[in-house]
Design a protein around this motif. Structure first.
Motif: not given
Length: 401
Positions: A14-20, A273-285
């Motif tokens: 999971i993208q939130y847990y792996a970095p932890w 806008a379509p689904f944005q993958n994790q690398s694009l989430m900073p731009r999304t917010y």
């Protein structure tokens, strides 16, 4: 301080847990190994919520020990009880010979089997979850469920709570306060902090590409277009609020996409806008002047998208059913909370937020200060306290010998 050997069992990368997990692996006095019960996220597979195949585009398996436990389910997934069936789970965890085991989920066939057969008096179990009771069920069925879950939690020597609503949930199910340790819900704050400036530049270009007027502020909904997240409530509230020089942007995909686009078709200043993958989430917010999560029901257990938005210094509005509301939203300091399902109240919240644009900007600055405390460092601190508590008797016994 002795090194503790910890096994972590979770459903999938999971993208939130792996970095932890990477953070934990780099910390001293703790050796971890993660046991994954499914390979979603690291291989191209259908996401039932987004209704499309996806694979996360950031590394989820780097920097820590892990192994996949073969899943024999005829229909693998986390959307149903039988989606995780892993006959070799117990033997694989035993082979690691841990001092303690941390479970990040339990309501699946594999986990119930593990809980039933694991000798927790010999090797203690910990649990970290994020459920809440903000929408309180009633009746005989609710009572029976409470009794059942209470029995489940008795198997754990300690539980990690991620916030205030989650703490109340554990207490409701009979977990003593001295068995509860604060391990706040967090995202990879550093990734968002370090990309903030470049994300703002990217967002300016993206805003142009989407056709949003450059002088318009943007209200953002980012996530799955599904009933529990109530994107249609936000659309209706936006129309009711009738804000000047403000656009509404929906980013994502899901079962309500066609309904949303139909409802928005004859109205100005609503964009998709379509689904944005994790690398694009900073731009999304970064494109947003305000981020809204209007979820309804018990299943929006936290809302980690709010953590991400706050890392980008964004003010936020959430419903009263969103699990993080009591922790991350400080009323009129970084955002607002409205009664879940009340479209009129949401419209009023939008009007309140945009009634003072300078204040809205200050709310965003406050967001980043608040979320900085919801970090992997503090999540790890709580985990370490829980481990010291459950492993101390064993360590004292070894020392005595």
């Amino acid at each position: 301080m002795n090194t503790i050997k910890l096994a972590i069992i979770t459903s999938h990368p999971i993208q939130y847990y792996a970095p932890w997990f990477r953070y934990l692996a780099s910390a001293g006095n703790l050796q971890i190994k993660v046991f994954y019960l499914w390979n979603f996220g690291v291989t191209q597979q259908l996401d039932t919520g987004f209704q499309q195949a996806l694979q996360w585009d950031i590394p989820l398996l780097d920097g820590y020990q892990y192994e996949f436990v073969p899943n024999v389910s005829y229909k693998p997934g986390v959307h149903h009880f039988w989606g995780l069936q892993n006959p070799s789970l117990i033997s694989q965890v035993k082979a690691y010979n841990p001092d303690a085991v941390l479970l990040m989920t339990y309501n699946y066939a594999s986990i119930y089997k593990f809980l039933w057969k694991w000798n927790s008096s010999e090797i203690p179990l910990l649990f970290r979850g994020d459920s809440h009771r903000l929408l309180q069920p009633t009746g005989m069925k609710a009572w029976a469920r409470q009794q059942f879950i209470t029995q489940i939690y008795r198997r754990f020597a300690a539980c990690l709570y991620v916030g205030k609503a989650n703490y109340g949930y554990f207490q409701y199910h009979g977990v003593p306060s001295n068995h509860l340790f604060f391990s706040p819900h967090a995202v990879d704050n550093d990734r968002f902090f370090t990309q903030a400036e470049s994300a703002k530049h990217q967002a300016t270009i993206w805003k142009q590409e989407l056709g949003v007027p450059s002088d318009h502020a943007v209200i953002l909904f980012a996530g799955k277009f599904e009933s529990k997240k109530r994107p249609l409530d936000l659309l209706q509230a936006f129309l009711t609020a009738n804000l000047s020089q403000v656009s509404l942007l929906f980013v994502g995909a899901g079962s309500l996409e066609a309904d949303l686009k139909t409802a928005a078709a004859h109205h100005a200043n609503i964009y998709f806008a379509p689904f944005q993958n994790q690398s694009l989430m900073p731009r999304t917010y970064a494109i947003a002047d305000l981020v809204v999560l209007p979820s309804y029901g018990a299943s929006e257990t936290w809302g980690l998208a709010i953590n991400e938005a706050m890392c980008l210094s964004r003010p936020v509005i959430v419903s009263s059913h969103v699990g993080c509301a009591q922790d991350l939203i400080h009323h009129k300091h970084n955002g607002l909370v409205f009664p879940a399902g009340n479209v009129s109240a949401l419209a009023s919240s939008l009007q309140e937020a945009f009634s003072d644009r300078q204040r809205l900007y200050r709310w965003g600055e406050e967001s980043q200060k608040i979320v900085s405390q919801y970090s992997y460092a503090n999540a790890s601190k709580g985990l370490r306290q829980a481990l010291d508590y459950v492993c101390r008797p064993k360590q004292e016994e070894v020392t005595a010998k």
